[in-house]
Enzyme design. Structure first.
Site, PDB file in Angstrom:
ATOM      1  CD  GLU A  75       4.361  -9.605 -13.467  1.00 24.68           C
ATOM      2  OE1 GLU A  75       4.595  -9.195 -12.324  1.00 24.68           O
ATOM      3  OE2 GLU A  75       5.133  -9.403 -14.432  1.00 24.68           O
ATOM      4  CD  GLU A 108      10.490 -11.336 -16.162  1.00 19.33           C
ATOM      5  OE1 GLU A 108      10.186 -10.139 -16.296  1.00 19.33           O
ATOM      6  OE2 GLU A 108      10.217 -11.991 -15.134  1.00 19.33           O
ATOM      7  CD1 TRP A 120      -2.681  -4.883  -4.723  1.00 21.89           C
ATOM      8  CD2 TRP A 120      -2.017  -6.061  -2.945  1.00 21.89           C
ATOM      9  NE1 TRP A 120      -2.495  -6.188  -5.127  1.00 21.89           N
ATOM     10  CE2 TRP A 120      -2.090  -6.929  -4.061  1.00 21.89           C
ATOM     11  CE3 TRP A 120      -1.616  -6.596  -1.717  1.00 21.89           C
ATOM     12  CZ2 TRP A 120      -1.784  -8.287  -3.978  1.00 21.89           C
ATOM     13  CZ3 TRP A 120      -1.309  -7.940  -1.630  1.00 21.89           C
ATOM     14  CH2 TRP A 120      -1.396  -8.769  -2.753  1.00 21.89           C
ATOM     15  CG  HIS A 138      11.169 -35.572 -19.272  1.00 29.49           C
ATOM     16  ND1 HIS A 138      11.495 -36.912 -19.262  1.00 29.49           N
ATOM     17  CD2 HIS A 138      12.284 -34.922 -19.711  1.00 29.49           C
ATOM     18  CE1 HIS A 138      12.748 -37.073 -19.655  1.00 29.49           C
ATOM     19  NE2 HIS A 138      13.251 -35.873 -19.942  1.00 29.49           N
ATOM     20  NE  ARG A 144       4.367   1.507  -1.559  1.00 25.98           N
ATOM     21  CZ  ARG A 144       5.505   0.927  -1.211  1.00 25.98           C
ATOM     22  NH1 ARG A 144       6.592   1.140  -1.931  1.00 25.98           N
ATOM     23  NH2 ARG A 144       5.576   0.135  -0.167  1.00 25.98           N
ATOM     24  CE  LYS A 146       7.924  -8.196 -16.406  1.00 29.51           C
ATOM     25  NZ  LYS A 146       7.866  -9.064 -15.233  1.00 29.51           N
ATOM     26  CG  ASN A 190       2.572  -0.811   3.259  1.00 33.53           C
ATOM     27  OD1 ASN A 190       1.966  -1.828   2.954  1.00 33.53           O
ATOM     28  ND2 ASN A 190       3.699  -0.444   2.676  1.00 33.53           N
ATOM     29  N   GLY A 191       1.080  -2.970   5.654  1.00 30.37           N
ATOM     30  CA  GLY A 191       1.570  -4.155   6.348  1.00 30.37           C
ATOM     31  C   GLY A 191       0.430  -5.070   6.741  1.00 30.37           C
ATOM     32  CB  CYS A 228      -0.906   0.012   1.226  1.00 26.20           C
ATOM     33  SG  CYS A 228      -1.944  -1.464   1.376  1.00 26.20           S
ATOM     34  CE  LYS A 241       8.032  -1.722  -9.714  1.00 28.75           C
ATOM     35  NZ  LYS A 241       8.295  -2.400 -10.988  1.00 28.75           N
TER      36      LYS A 241
END
Length: 606
Positions: A486, A479, A78, A502, A27, A483, A104-105, A2, A601
């Site tokens: 995301e 990655e 968030w 496999h 954030r 992306k 925040n937390g 946040c 973020k």
């Protein structure tokens, strides 16, 4: 996670808080809120709205409230505990609406605290864990806000960065932190508190980072903390944190790859000596000569940089290296000794799981090295030594240029450690020389953006993608898949190409395209074999290949070329087309590129 902004000083217009909050929207953007003390009416006004900050701004503009006030606190959320509702948005308040708090937390013991407070007569209006904190402060308040905060925090288990105001002690903001970033911005006759430097950059570049278990009291003319703190300089400017004419921050940050590389290597390469200069490691240089094992620890995109680093350090520095996801490492019982060095990689330097792993290794007496972008971050303060990537502000939630900065930094670290050991001058010189060329090579890749945009048009209606690679480009396949997931919300999986037969090959058909990383390197022939296996099952293939390779066109449906460089440096170039691919796919599918759903973020909670 946040975003928090607080201000006390000469400015009475609360809309400056909105401007600062916008720079923190990456954030968290589930909801936003504000609380401000109006001196004439001796009242705290509060407005909270779900959705983006625009919704809060509209509510403030349309309200009949007095929009002047000081101090004030703003928050963008968030969601973790409790759904996305106006009631669950911050700031939260006590029963009497005297105390307002942005947090925040995570409060881990909130349920037991809430039950206890309810029995004592407190009334709750939200499902958010944060709400217990203003009620605890109310319980202990006897006229002095910081004393009540101090007593309340003793009862809390979890993580927090908080900013608190009270109409019964109005001339101050009380701020405190534990494992969640919080800083003070210092300017003449005004003090700010924020969870990120981006919020204060238009007012000051002089900041003080709070440490864990510290409480700061902010007043218009001064501030004080339990112990004196050094002031540090923010390394980037307000202009660097703007879009600069690009449609999205992510687009801008992809296009900044050449500059990111230049900043990372500037003043650090010594071609004639086949060496690099990493000043942040000077104090531990002798200790690094003695290590015989490296543990690389990170989360998310940074973890893929760590995986590439694992290959680099083993092949060129000759040091056995092992990668771990930070969130899992914390709960293992790793076998380490005093000849182990732990390298922690984080863009923000505030990633909760990475910090937890760092503290675990420090407790065991292990040498800790940090790679981060943020000067003054918790990671940079708690590691024994470190290297800044110098990537500048990265605002888009999906990391792009920060990864490139991390990869370049790991390459330099490989030379540094390799030259302490058996790496020959000629090899050191070769790597350093190729690093010098990378900005221009990255620029060549960026020129293909329009072609990749056309290519995405061809593949936009597919809902599943494989990303495959081997050796240095296996982590880049991971990655590339991340992306795409995301920001376009498509299903994508990255796998080591040798694992196709496999199990994963069972999913390959004409509706499941594959992006294959096929640079001309030591595993190129193996990659060609994997591509042929896919084509034999009617799968479509987009190949990332080295310029000049015409043969790949005979088996791949489409080809994106990257310039030739050393094998260990190919990930720095091969990742750029994958960033473009995800970016244009998200646009074509109508997704919010910079602020993907459910994500934030900086992940500052477990």
């Amino acid at each position: 996670m946040c975003g928090i902004v607080g201000y006390i000083g000469k400015d009475q217009n609360i809309k400056m808080g909105l401007d600062a909050l916008r720079r923190l929207e990456y954030r968290g953007y589930d909801s936003a809120g504000a609380a401000w003390y109006n001196q004439n009416q001796k009242e705290i006004f509060c407005l909270k709205k779900t959705g983006r900050i625009d919704n809060l701004e509209k509510a403030i503009s349309e309200s009949n409230l007095n929009l002047t006030g000081n101090p004030f606190i703003f928050h963008t959320r968030w969601a973790t505990h409790g759904g996305v509702t106006d009631q669950n948005a911050h700031p939260h308040f006590d029963c009497k609406k005297d105390i307002y708090l942005a947090h925040n937390g995570i409060i881990e013991n909130y349920q037991e605290l809430k039950e206890k407070l309810i029995k004592e007569g407190h009334q709750f209006v939200s499902q958010c864990d944060t709400e217990v904190v203003p009620h605890l402060i109310e319980k202990y308040f006897q006229g002095n806000l910081e004393e009540a905060v101090r007593k309340a925090l003793k009862e809390i288990r979890g993580t927090y960065g908080i900013a608190v105001i009270s109409k019964k002690d109005p001339g101050k903001i009380v701020a405190a932190r534990l494992s969640s970033p919080l800083l003070l911005g210092i300017n003449q006759n005004q003090v700010l508190v924020a969870s990120d430097p981006a919020a204060v950059i238009t007012h000051t570049r002089q900041i003080i980072n709070l440490d864990d278990n510290e409480i700061a009291v902010l007043k218009p003319e001064n501030f004080f903390i339990l112990k004196e703190k050094p002031i540090v300089q923010i390394e980037w400017t307000q202009e660097e944190a703007q879009k600069g004419g690009y449609k999205h921050f992510m687009q801008k940050e992809i296009m900044e790859a050449p500059e990111t590389i230049k900043n990372a290597i500037r003043g650090r390469l010594l071609p004639n000596e086949g060496q690099v200069r990493l000043g942040g490691l000077n104090t531990v240089s002798n200790k690094l000569r003695e290590i015989d094992r490296i543990s690389l620890i990170a989360c998310g995109t940074a973890s893929y940089a760590a995986r590439v680093g694992e290959y680099m350090l083993e092949e060129y520095a000759g040091i056995p290296s092992e990668f771990d996801v930070a969130s899992e490492f914390r709960y293992r019982k790793p076998v380490v000794d005093k000849k182990t060095a732990a390298i922690f990689i984080s863009q923000s330097g505030e990633t909760a799981d990475t910090l937890g792993a760092l503290r675990e290794m420090k407790q065991k007496g292990i040498l800790t090295i940090g790679i981060t972008n943020e000067v003054g971050s918790t990671q940079s303060r708690e590691t024994d030594a470190g290297i800044y990537t110098r990537s500048g502000p990265e605002i888009a939630v999906a990391s792009t240029k920060a990864l490139i900065g991390q990869l370049v930094t790991l390459a330099m670290l490989t030379v540094y450690l390799g030259r302490q050991r058996d790496m020959a001058l000629v090899m050191g010189n070769r790597i350093v020389t190729e690093l010098e060329k990378l900005p221009e090579l990255a620029n060549e890749v960026l020129k293909q953006g329009p072609e990749i945009e056309k290519l995405v048009e061809k593949y936009k209606d597919y809902n599943n993608f494989w990303f495959i690679g081997r050796k240095y480009n296996y982590p880049i396949a991971l990655e590339g898949a991340l992306k795409l997931k995301e920001i376009s919300y498509l299903h994508a999986e990255g796998i080591a190409a040798g694992e196709l037969k496999h199990g994963p090959l069972a999913l390959v058909d004409e509706n499941f395209p594959t992006v294959a990383l096929c640079p001309s390197d030591s595993v190129y022939e193996k990659m060609v074999s994997h591509v042929q296996q896919i084509k034999a099952r009617n799968g479509k293939v987009i190949a990332i290949a080295t310029q000049g390779n015409e043969d790949i066109k005979k088996i791949a449906d489409d080809v994106i070329y990257i310039p030739k460089t050393l094998e260990m440096l190919t990930p720095i170039l091969s990742v750029i087309p994958l960033q473009f691919f995800a970016y244009y796919m998200a646009i074509l599918r109508g997704c919010d590129v910079d602020k993907p759903r459910n994500l934030a973020k900086s992940v500052t909670v477990e």
